[in-house]
Write a protein that holds these residues in place. Structure first.
Motif, PDB file in Angstrom:
ATOM      1  N   HIS A  80       5.283 -16.348  -2.829  1.00  0.00           N
ATOM      2  CA  HIS A  80       3.834 -16.238  -2.987  1.00  0.00           C
ATOM      3  C   HIS A  80       2.844 -15.620  -2.087  1.00  0.00           C
ATOM      4  CE1 HIS A  80      -0.475 -17.465  -3.568  1.00  0.00           C
ATOM      5  NE2 HIS A  80      -0.285 -17.197  -4.818  1.00  0.00           N
ATOM      6  N   ARG A  81       3.347 -15.956  -0.743  1.00  0.00           N
ATOM      7  CA  ARG A  81       2.741 -15.874   0.393  1.00  0.00           C
ATOM      8  C   ARG A  81       2.925 -14.166   0.967  1.00  0.00           C
ATOM      9  NH1 ARG A  81       4.142 -14.739   5.571  1.00  0.00           N
ATOM     10  NH2 ARG A  81       6.058 -15.520   5.366  1.00  0.00           N
ATOM     11  N   VAL A  82       4.051 -13.869   0.633  1.00  0.00           N
ATOM     12  CA  VAL A  82       4.481 -12.698   1.129  1.00  0.00           C
ATOM     13  C   VAL A  82       4.004 -11.439  -0.031  1.00  0.00           C
ATOM     14  CG1 VAL A  82       6.326 -13.225   2.663  1.00  0.00           C
ATOM     15  CG2 VAL A  82       6.813 -12.398   0.252  1.00  0.00           C
ATOM     16  N   LEU A  83       3.614 -11.923  -1.003  1.00  0.00           N
ATOM     17  CA  LEU A  83       3.137 -10.837  -2.003  1.00  0.00           C
ATOM     18  C   LEU A  83       1.468 -10.664  -1.781  1.00  0.00           C
ATOM     19  CD1 LEU A  83       4.692 -12.486  -5.456  1.00  0.00           C
ATOM     20  CD2 LEU A  83       4.954  -9.957  -4.519  1.00  0.00           C
ATOM     21  N   LYS A  84       1.323  -9.317  -2.263  1.00  0.00           N
ATOM     22  CA  LYS A  84      -0.001  -8.894  -2.127  1.00  0.00           C
ATOM     23  C   LYS A  84      -0.990  -9.651  -3.321  1.00  0.00           C
ATOM     24  CE  LYS A  84       1.113  -4.310  -0.612  1.00  0.00           C
ATOM     25  NZ  LYS A  84       1.252  -2.721  -0.960  1.00  0.00           N
TER      26      LYS A  84
ATOM     27  N   GLY B 164      -2.165  -9.761  -6.895  1.00  0.00           N
ATOM     28  CA  GLY B 164      -1.641  -8.862  -8.015  1.00  0.00           C
ATOM     29  C   GLY B 164      -0.228  -8.662  -7.893  1.00  0.00           C
ATOM     30  N   GLY B 165       0.299  -9.183  -6.961  1.00  0.00           N
ATOM     31  CA  GLY B 165       1.729  -8.732  -6.784  1.00  0.00           C
ATOM     32  C   GLY B 165       2.650  -9.854  -7.764  1.00  0.00           C
ATOM     33  N   ARG B 166       4.013  -9.406  -8.144  1.00  0.00           N
ATOM     34  CA  ARG B 166       4.831 -10.074  -9.168  1.00  0.00           C
ATOM     35  C   ARG B 166       6.132 -10.374  -8.416  1.00  0.00           C
ATOM     36  NH1 ARG B 166       2.334  -5.213  -8.646  1.00  0.00           N
ATOM     37  NH2 ARG B 166       4.366  -4.242  -8.989  1.00  0.00           N
ATOM     38  N   LEU B 167       6.329 -11.800  -8.805  1.00  0.00           N
ATOM     39  CA  LEU B 167       7.569 -12.316  -8.516  1.00  0.00           C
ATOM     40  C   LEU B 167       8.573 -12.232  -9.945  1.00  0.00           C
ATOM     41  CD1 LEU B 167       9.717 -13.884  -6.993  1.00  0.00           C
ATOM     42  CD2 LEU B 167       8.430 -16.140  -7.765  1.00  0.00           C
ATOM     43  N   VAL B 168       9.639 -11.579  -9.630  1.00  0.00           N
ATOM     44  CA  VAL B 168      10.494 -11.663 -10.741  1.00  0.00           C
ATOM     45  C   VAL B 168      11.687 -12.283 -10.511  1.00  0.00           C
ATOM     46  CG1 VAL B 168      12.037  -9.849 -12.200  1.00  0.00           C
ATOM     47  CG2 VAL B 168       9.783  -9.169 -11.359  1.00  0.00           C
TER      48      VAL B 168
ATOM     49  N   THR C 279       2.617  -8.625   2.025  1.00  0.00           N
ATOM     50  CA  THR C 279       3.192  -7.321   2.336  1.00  0.00           C
ATOM     51  C   THR C 279       3.655  -6.722   1.212  1.00  0.00           C
ATOM     52  OG1 THR C 279       4.141  -8.205   4.409  1.00  0.00           O
ATOM     53  CG2 THR C 279       5.465  -6.604   3.467  1.00  0.00           C
ATOM     54  N   PHE C 280       4.228  -7.378   0.164  1.00  0.00           N
ATOM     55  CA  PHE C 280       5.024  -6.721  -0.910  1.00  0.00           C
ATOM     56  C   PHE C 280       4.217  -6.761  -2.291  1.00  0.00           C
ATOM     57  CE2 PHE C 280       8.022  -8.511   2.060  1.00  0.00           C
ATOM     58  CZ  PHE C 280       8.720  -7.499   2.368  1.00  0.00           C
TER      59      PHE C 280
ATOM     60  N   ALA D 241       6.317   3.316  -8.972  1.00  0.00           N
ATOM     61  CA  ALA D 241       6.427   4.332  -7.971  1.00  0.00           C
ATOM     62  C   ALA D 241       5.616   4.108  -6.676  1.00  0.00           C
ATOM     63  CB  ALA D 241       6.384   5.750  -8.506  1.00  0.00           C
ATOM     64  N   GLY D 242       6.000   3.893  -5.739  1.00  0.00           N
ATOM     65  CA  GLY D 242       5.325   3.663  -4.522  1.00  0.00           C
ATOM     66  C   GLY D 242       5.098   2.389  -3.998  1.00  0.00           C
ATOM     67  N   ASN D 243       5.866   1.389  -4.665  1.00  0.00           N
ATOM     68  CA  ASN D 243       5.671   0.130  -4.591  1.00  0.00           C
ATOM     69  C   ASN D 243       6.570  -0.563  -3.161  1.00  0.00           C
ATOM     70  OD1 ASN D 243       5.739  -1.602  -7.827  1.00  0.00           O
ATOM     71  ND2 ASN D 243       4.309  -0.789  -6.523  1.00  0.00           N
ATOM     72  N   ILE D 244       6.257  -1.493  -2.587  1.00  0.00           N
ATOM     73  CA  ILE D 244       7.167  -2.092  -1.171  1.00  0.00           C
ATOM     74  C   ILE D 244       7.624  -3.198  -2.028  1.00  0.00           C
ATOM     75  CG2 ILE D 244       7.022  -3.169   0.613  1.00  0.00           C
ATOM     76  CD1 ILE D 244       4.643  -1.451   1.293  1.00  0.00           C
ATOM     77  N   VAL D 245       8.930  -3.357  -2.082  1.00  0.00           N
ATOM     78  CA  VAL D 245       9.606  -4.371  -3.057  1.00  0.00           C
ATOM     79  C   VAL D 245      10.506  -5.171  -2.038  1.00  0.00           C
ATOM     80  CG1 VAL D 245      11.311  -4.798  -4.839  1.00  0.00           C
ATOM     81  CG2 VAL D 245       9.674  -2.808  -4.852  1.00  0.00           C
ATOM     82  N   LEU D 246      10.579  -6.527  -1.972  1.00  0.00           N
ATOM     83  CA  LEU D 246      11.648  -7.492  -1.424  1.00  0.00           C
ATOM     84  C   LEU D 246      12.516  -7.886  -2.563  1.00  0.00           C
ATOM     85  CD1 LEU D 246      12.234  -9.309   1.100  1.00  0.00           C
ATOM     86  CD2 LEU D 246      10.780 -10.846   0.353  1.00  0.00           C
TER      87      LEU D 246
END
Length: 232
Positions: free
Chosen positions: A139-143, A145-149, A115-116, A49-54
């Motif tokens: 990778h660049r646009v992730l915060k 600790g961000g996750r690429l799924v 951003t994400f 909840a509250g995540n910004i997701v691409l």
């Protein structure tokens, strides 16, 4: 080969544009009914909840739909796809969606660094023009600790398993797709060409580890499907 290259990518995009009306139906059949299960396995516990997701290569929003459910409806979604006609169909499949829509390619994303919270690629990353560049952009646009799924085809390292998966995609997929959607389903045979240009599972794992601090790599269907989470 690490990506489709611009010429073949153009051919694949034209096929995807043609099969928009039957895409979901055929994808369900050719994945042997596992497509939704694999999306959920990839997203569960990685969108909150509250995540910004691409949703990268979003089509008309299957990964977005699962992500929103996982976040209890409380997530900001950006759907990003190279085919405007796909995005034009979002309202038909996610009528209540408030997602932002943006069109472009993986290799040049119009988003700021960091951003994400999560970037989702559902059956789309194999269509990258240049795979290393696409991974670098995600990778660049992730915060931090961000996750690429990533949920996609897999190319097994085992020669025996790879032969089975290759035979299925080359000889049987078109038959199943035809029975699911008629003549339009035959266009799905293009998927075999994207598979040929897709790295083996161990190679994809290594490519992700060049950019990401941790990679969780799960497989299904004898390694012919992959469910991956890569953490920045």
């Amino acid at each position: 080969m690490s990506g489709l290259g611009s010429r073949y990518w153009g051919e694949v995009i034209e096929v995807l544009r043609y099969i928009i009306p039957v895409y979901d139906k055929v994808n369900r059949v050719i994945s042997l009914g596992k497509d939704e299960e694999y999306r959920l396995r990839g997203i569960r516990g990685r969108v909150s909840a509250g995540n910004i997701v691409l949703d990268a290569g979003s089509g008309y929003g299957n990964m977005s739909r699962v992500a929103l459910a996982e976040a209890g409806g409380d997530a900001k979604i950006v759907m990003y796809d190279p085919i405007p006609e796909m995005l034009a169909n979002v309202k038909n499949y996610l009528p209540d969606s408030q997602a932002a829509l943006s069109s472009g390619v993986f290799e040049y994303m119009p988003f700021r660094d960091g951003t994400f919270d999560a970037v989702l690629c559902g059956y789309s990353l194999r269509d990258a023009i240049q795979l290393p560049q696409a991974i670098a952009e995600m990778h660049r646009v992730l915060k931090a600790g961000g996750r690429l799924v990533i949920v996609d085809l897999g190319k097994p390292d085992s020669p025996v398993a790879r032969a089975f998966v290759s035979a299925y995609l080359k000889y049987f997929l078109g038959v199943f797709a035809y029975f699911a959607a008629g003549k339009a389903g035959l266009k799905f045979k293009t998927l075999y060409g994207t598979y040929l240009r897709w790295p083996k599972n161990s190679e994809l794992d290594s490519m992700l580890k060049e950019k990401f601090s941790r990679v969780q790599f799960d497989k299904g269907m004898m390694g012919g499907a992959v469910i991956i989470a890569a953490y920045k």
